[in-house]
Design a protein around this motif. Structure first.
Motif, mmCIF file in Angstrom:
data_model
loop_
_atom_site.group_PDB
_atom_site.id
_atom_site.type_symbol
_atom_site.label_atom_id
_atom_site.label_comp_id
_atom_site.label_asym_id
_atom_site.label_seq_id
_atom_site.Cartn_x
_atom_site.Cartn_y
_atom_site.Cartn_z
ATOM 1 N N PHE A 109 34.594 0.762 -28.040
ATOM 2 C CA PHE A 109 33.797 -0.468 -28.109
ATOM 3 C C PHE A 109 33.386 -0.814 -29.534
ATOM 4 C CE2 PHE A 109 33.133 1.557 -23.996
ATOM 5 C CZ PHE A 109 33.544 0.556 -23.134
ATOM 6 N N GLU A 110 34.109 -0.261 -30.514
ATOM 7 C CA GLU A 110 33.783 -0.533 -31.916
ATOM 8 C C GLU A 110 34.645 -1.642 -32.503
ATOM 9 O OE1 GLU A 110 36.936 2.739 -32.384
ATOM 10 O OE2 GLU A 110 35.799 1.698 -30.830
ATOM 11 N N ASN A 111 35.538 -2.222 -31.688
ATOM 12 C CA ASN A 111 36.375 -3.355 -32.122
ATOM 13 C C ASN A 111 37.183 -3.031 -33.375
ATOM 14 O OD1 ASN A 111 35.506 -5.231 -30.086
ATOM 15 N ND2 ASN A 111 33.593 -5.464 -31.205
ATOM 16 N N ASN A 112 37.795 -1.877 -33.412
ATOM 17 C CA ASN A 112 38.505 -1.448 -34.621
ATOM 18 C C ASN A 112 40.008 -1.415 -34.379
ATOM 19 O OD1 ASN A 112 38.946 -0.627 -37.202
ATOM 20 N ND2 ASN A 112 38.082 1.413 -36.957
ATOM 21 N N ALA A 113 40.646 -2.570 -34.533
ATOM 22 C CA ALA A 113 42.105 -2.635 -34.523
ATOM 23 C C ALA A 113 42.625 -2.177 -35.881
ATOM 24 C CB ALA A 113 42.559 -4.057 -34.225
ATOM 25 N N PHE A 114 43.891 -1.744 -35.941
ATOM 26 C CA PHE A 114 44.427 -1.301 -37.225
ATOM 27 C C PHE A 114 45.960 -1.340 -37.207
ATOM 28 C CE2 PHE A 114 44.152 2.438 -34.555
ATOM 29 C CZ PHE A 114 45.228 3.239 -34.893
ATOM 30 N N VAL A 115 46.528 -1.266 -38.411
ATOM 31 C CA VAL A 115 47.973 -1.201 -38.591
ATOM 32 C C VAL A 115 48.297 0.108 -39.300
ATOM 33 C CG1 VAL A 115 49.954 -2.219 -39.783
ATOM 34 C CG2 VAL A 115 48.283 -3.701 -38.650
ATOM 35 N N ALA A 116 49.338 0.787 -38.841
ATOM 36 C CA ALA A 116 49.716 2.078 -39.412
ATOM 37 C C ALA A 116 51.235 2.230 -39.357
ATOM 38 C CB ALA A 116 49.035 3.217 -38.631
ATOM 39 N N PRO A 117 51.808 3.152 -40.160
ATOM 40 C CA PRO A 117 53.247 3.389 -40.062
ATOM 41 C C PRO A 117 53.614 3.917 -38.674
ATOM 42 C CG PRO A 117 52.332 4.406 -42.038
ATOM 43 C CD PRO A 117 51.172 3.988 -41.199
ATOM 44 N N PHE A 118 54.767 3.492 -38.159
ATOM 45 C CA PHE A 118 55.267 4.015 -36.884
ATOM 46 C C PHE A 118 56.530 4.842 -37.087
ATOM 47 C CE2 PHE A 118 57.637 3.891 -32.902
ATOM 48 C CZ PHE A 118 56.656 4.287 -32.011
ATOM 49 N N ASP A 119 57.508 4.260 -37.767
ATOM 50 C CA ASP A 119 58.700 5.001 -38.152
ATOM 51 C C ASP A 119 59.207 4.425 -39.464
ATOM 52 O OD1 ASP A 119 60.088 2.661 -37.468
ATOM 53 O OD2 ASP A 119 60.601 3.404 -35.476
ATOM 54 N N GLU A 120 60.406 4.764 -39.855
ATOM 55 C CA GLU A 120 60.926 4.368 -41.166
ATOM 56 C C GLU A 120 60.992 2.849 -41.337
ATOM 57 O OE1 GLU A 120 64.972 5.070 -43.837
ATOM 58 O OE2 GLU A 120 64.454 6.492 -42.248
ATOM 59 N N ASP A 121 61.246 2.133 -40.254
ATOM 60 C CA ASP A 121 61.471 0.690 -40.341
ATOM 61 C C ASP A 121 60.331 -0.151 -39.792
ATOM 62 O OD1 ASP A 121 64.108 1.019 -41.396
ATOM 63 O OD2 ASP A 121 64.789 1.525 -39.368
ATOM 64 N N ARG A 122 59.447 0.452 -39.001
ATOM 65 C CA ARG A 122 58.482 -0.352 -38.265
ATOM 66 C C ARG A 122 57.046 0.062 -38.525
ATOM 67 N NH1 ARG A 122 60.485 0.190 -32.184
ATOM 68 N NH2 ARG A 122 60.541 2.386 -32.843
ATOM 69 N N LEU A 123 56.164 -0.941 -38.455
ATOM 70 C CA LEU A 123 54.734 -0.699 -38.438
ATOM 71 C C LEU A 123 54.245 -0.736 -36.998
ATOM 72 C CD1 LEU A 123 53.561 -2.945 -41.407
ATOM 73 C CD2 LEU A 123 53.753 -0.450 -41.390
ATOM 74 N N ALA A 124 53.120 -0.077 -36.770
ATOM 75 C CA ALA A 124 52.459 -0.140 -35.467
ATOM 76 C C ALA A 124 51.202 -0.973 -35.595
ATOM 77 C CB ALA A 124 52.114 1.263 -34.971
ATOM 78 N N LEU A 125 51.070 -1.967 -34.739
ATOM 79 C CA LEU A 125 49.855 -2.776 -34.653
ATOM 80 C C LEU A 125 49.075 -2.256 -33.453
ATOM 81 C CD1 LEU A 125 49.766 -6.702 -34.651
ATOM 82 C CD2 LEU A 125 48.094 -5.261 -33.556
ATOM 83 N N HIS A 144 48.129 -8.430 -41.579
ATOM 84 C CA HIS A 144 48.403 -7.169 -42.274
ATOM 85 C C HIS A 144 49.883 -6.809 -42.200
ATOM 86 C CE1 HIS A 144 44.308 -6.398 -43.177
ATOM 87 N NE2 HIS A 144 43.927 -5.971 -41.993
ATOM 88 N N VAL A 145 50.475 -6.997 -41.033
ATOM 89 C CA VAL A 145 51.888 -6.649 -40.844
ATOM 90 C C VAL A 145 52.780 -7.481 -41.767
ATOM 91 C CG1 VAL A 145 53.808 -6.695 -39.207
ATOM 92 C CG2 VAL A 145 51.567 -5.875 -38.464
ATOM 93 N N VAL A 146 52.578 -8.789 -41.764
ATOM 94 C CA VAL A 146 53.412 -9.666 -42.585
ATOM 95 C C VAL A 146 53.098 -9.467 -44.071
ATOM 96 C CG1 VAL A 146 54.101 -12.051 -43.031
ATOM 97 C CG2 VAL A 146 53.567 -11.318 -40.690
ATOM 98 N N HIS A 147 51.834 -9.308 -44.407
ATOM 99 C CA HIS A 147 51.434 -9.069 -45.797
ATOM 100 C C HIS A 147 52.096 -7.814 -46.350
ATOM 101 C CE1 HIS A 147 47.848 -8.649 -48.829
ATOM 102 N NE2 HIS A 147 48.951 -9.042 -49.419
ATOM 103 N N ALA A 148 52.244 -6.798 -45.514
ATOM 104 C CA ALA A 148 52.906 -5.569 -45.949
ATOM 105 C C ALA A 148 54.329 -5.847 -46.409
ATOM 106 C CB ALA A 148 52.909 -4.546 -44.816
#
Length: 281
Positions: A109-125, A144-148
């Motif tokens: 319930f802290e409303n904390n979405a994030f983006v992190a590495p998933f594999d060599e080609d993809r990010l995880a949202l 964040h994903v597109v900015h990366a």
């Protein structure tokens, strides 16, 4: 064409909750079940993150029962993700295909979405769903994903504070642009009263963060995101970003121009932007 994979961890959480929601289970038993059957939280990596995850679980435990029907009825909407991703790419001037994994999870319930590495080609949202869906949060994280891609950003936890400030400010201001008509608090605030409190210490927050612009240590990133910064406010990097990117837009810079500042140039760019911001206030 963009490629979006959906990974839904909500059933994993519900399985954990059913196992853990027993009268004879204490805090230790719940934590062991959480680690064994769920083990997903919006926290920094490492031991500190695990300690934070355990505290989040305990703080949220009594609330889960009150929100269980919302969690059980929730379902992913990939078409909404595609539509917002298309819009964000348009605003940021990026026309190459995006490969993305969207992970839906139940947070604390802290409303904390994030983006992190998933594999060599993809990010995880990674999007929490316990409070319901939020288009503002979705646009923020897709930014964040597109900015990366536009700025060749690292997706690792450890990145310069300058990069953190610019990323968060761009995402917050772009979400306001794409989903207009709300109060400023809706785009940047995670706790009621936070934005107004930060505004009272505006200059102190900005001045306090300047010496750390090139620092990329985990401790410093934590200090200005989860921690209490230099003035006792959580998420001071978010507030600095909100103010600085707003100032850049007022000066005639576009979202696309800001998004294409390459990562190695961000500290110098932001230092100049802050100097201009302070000279006007």
């Amino acid at each position: 064409m963009d490629q979006i994979e959906i990974r839904n961890l909500v059933p994993n959480f519900l399985n954990f909750y059913e196992l853990a929601n027993q009268p004879d289970h204490d805090e230790t038993a719940r934590w062991e079940l959480w680690e064994g059957h769920y083990n997903f939280a919006a926290v920094p990596p490492g031991d500190q993150g695990q300690a934070m995850a355990r505290q989040l679980l305990e703080d949220a435990w009594k609330e889960y029962g009150q929100h269980l029907s919302v969690i059980e009825k929730w379902s992913p909407d990939i078409e909404k993700v595609k539509a917002h991703l298309t819009k964000v790419k348009e605003v940021l001037g990026y026309d190459l295909p995006i490969q993305l994994v969207v992970i839906y999870f139940v947070g604390g319930f802290e409303n904390n979405a994030f983006v992190a590495p998933f594999d060599e080609d993809r990010l995880a949202l990674c999007l929490p769903i316990e409070n319901g869906d939020s288009d503002i949060t979705l646009v923020h994280e897709l930014t964040h994903v597109v900015h990366a891609r536009t700025a060749h950003l690292t997706a690792e936890w450890e990145r310069t504070i300058a990069s953190t400030i610019l990323q968060e400010g761009l995402a917050a201001q772009l979400s306001k642009y794409v989903i207009p008509g709300k109060t400023d608090e809706c785009y940047i605030e995670s706790k009621k009263g936070w934005l107004q409190s930060c505004a009272k210490k505006k200059r102190e927050i900005i001045l306090g963060i300047i010496p750390f612009l090139t620092d990329s240590s985990s401790e410093t990133v934590t200090k200005f995101t989860f921690g209490n910064g230099t003035t006792g406010h959580e998420r001071e990097a978010y507030y600095a970003g909100w103010e600085i990117v707003h100032s850049l837009l007022e000066q005639g810079n576009t979202f696309e121009q800001i998004a294409h500042i390459k990562e190695e140039k961000i500290p110098k760019y932001l230092n100049q932007a802050i100097a201009g911001y302070l000279s006007q206030r």
